[in-house]
Design an enzyme around this catalytic site. Structure first.
Site, short mmCIF file in Angstrom:
data_model
loop_
_atom_site.label_atom_id
_atom_site.label_comp_id
_atom_site.label_asym_id
_atom_site.label_seq_id
_atom_site.Cartn_x
_atom_site.Cartn_y
_atom_site.Cartn_z
N ASP A 29 -0.14 5.12 1.03
CA ASP A 29 -0.31 6.08 2.15
C ASP A 29 -0.28 5.36 3.50
O ASP A 29 -1.09 4.47 3.76
CB ASP A 29 -1.64 6.84 1.99
CG ASP A 29 -1.65 7.69 0.73
OD1 ASP A 29 -0.75 8.53 0.60
OD2 ASP A 29 -2.53 7.51 -0.12
N ASP B 150 0.85 -1.18 0.00
CA ASP B 150 0.00 0.00 0.00
C ASP B 150 0.90 1.24 0.00
O ASP B 150 2.09 1.15 0.31
CB ASP B 150 -0.84 -0.08 1.28
CG ASP B 150 -1.50 1.22 1.64
OD1 ASP B 150 -2.24 1.75 0.80
OD2 ASP B 150 -1.28 1.70 2.78
C1 XBP Z 1 -5.19 6.20 1.45
C2 XBP Z 1 -6.33 7.01 1.08
C3 XBP Z 1 -6.25 8.07 0.08
C4 XBP Z 1 -5.60 9.42 0.45
C5 XBP Z 1 -6.18 10.50 -0.44
O1 XBP Z 1 -4.79 5.41 0.36
O2 XBP Z 1 -7.42 6.76 1.56
O3 XBP Z 1 -7.58 8.32 -0.22
O4 XBP Z 1 -5.89 9.78 1.80
O5 XBP Z 1 -5.91 10.26 -1.76
P1 XBP Z 1 -3.81 4.08 0.50
P2 XBP Z 1 -6.80 10.90 -2.96
O6 XBP Z 1 -3.51 3.87 1.94
O7 XBP Z 1 -4.60 2.94 -0.10
O8 XBP Z 1 -2.59 4.39 -0.32
O9 XBP Z 1 -7.24 12.27 -2.57
O10 XBP Z 1 -5.87 10.90 -4.16
O11 XBP Z 1 -7.99 9.98 -3.20
MG MG Z 2 -2.74 3.02 3.75
#
Ligand code: XBP
Ligand code: MG
Length: 250
Positions: A12, A10
């Protein structure tokens, strides 16, 4: 002998703690648009239950008293602006990789594992992150944002990853930082190692095959909280991933 064929990560919260940059970008976009609200950390923590930035704003507007009504078009524009501000912040401030990320990716690549980035964030954010972190070209597969109709915790994105990588059930290991990510990966037949992040540390990871503080570096060992313990080095390596895979049962 290592039988694990793929490592899926993943973005973020897992590769790096990017959510504070996302939060700042949302707030800057709201200010610019003259919208009368700002997301503080406790509120953002609750809002992270909703994956996808556009979906998160829409969810917030539904629950905010006297919220302005935004058309679908206005919402899309607001989210695009948020992403542009996020990219600018990323390029100015950067987001350091969490401990062990670069090392483990290197070891996995060397051993011939397939590497995939599986994220709900928008593709332009994923691209900017890969460039600024020096990870461009490292992943064989990048799946992001609206590539599937339903975002995590729906398993669609991990099902797609399995198909694209040609993997059978339990043949790859997913690394995630959140319960939404855990449910998504597990739902598509991946054993999951959780490295909890800033916003997800107190979530329920009871169905995960492993939980580690982070991936660990030599000289900066991780604490192992659930599932297999790492050897002396205190790091997640390919042998450890194989053990995580061994803890998988349907
Ligand atoms: C985490 C998320 C994302 C970001 C915002 O994604 O929920 O939505 O907070 O991104 P992951 P966008 O952990 O799966 O990487 O504004 O581009 O949607
Ligand atoms: Mg994440």
């Amino acid at each position: 002998m290592v039988g694990v064929k793929a490592l899926l990560l993943d973005l973020d919260g897992t590769l790096a703690e990017t959510e504070e940059l996302h939060r700042e970008a949302f707030n800057r976009a709201f200010r610019e648009a003259g919208l009368p609200f700002s997301w503080d950390r406790p509120l953002y923590k609750a809002l992270l239950e909703v994956t996808g930035g556009k979906e998160r704003i829409a969810h917030f507007l539904r629950s905010f008293p006297d919220a302005p009504r935004l058309s679908e078009e206005a919402l899309t524009r607001l989210h695009q602006r948020k992403n542009a501000l996020y990219e600018a912040l990323l390029r100015e401030e950067g987001a350091p990789l969490r401990p062990g990320v670069r090392r483990l990716l290197g070891e996995a690549r060397e051993a011939g594992l397939l590497l995939a980035l599986v994220t709900t964030t928008s593709p332009e954010n994923a691209r900017a992150f890969l460039e600024t972190s020096g990870l461009k070209g490292v992943f064989h597969l990048v799946l992001a944002g609206d590539i599937v109709p339903h975002k995590k915790p729906d398993p669609a994105i991990y099902h797609l990853a399995r198909k694209e990588l040609g993997l059978g059930e339990g043949e790859g290991v997913a690394v995630e930082d959140s319960r939404n990510g855990l449910l998504s990966a597990r739902g598509a037949g991946f054993p999951v190692l959780i490295t909890p992040g800033l916003y997800t540390a107190d979530q329920d990871f009871s169905e995960a095959q492993g939980v580690a503080e982070h991936l660990g570096e030599p000289g900066h060992p991780a604490r192992f909280l659930q599932g297999p313990r790492a050897g002396e080095r205190g790091v997640v390596d390919l042998d450890y991933l194989e053990e995580v895979r061994g803890w998988w049962s349907t």
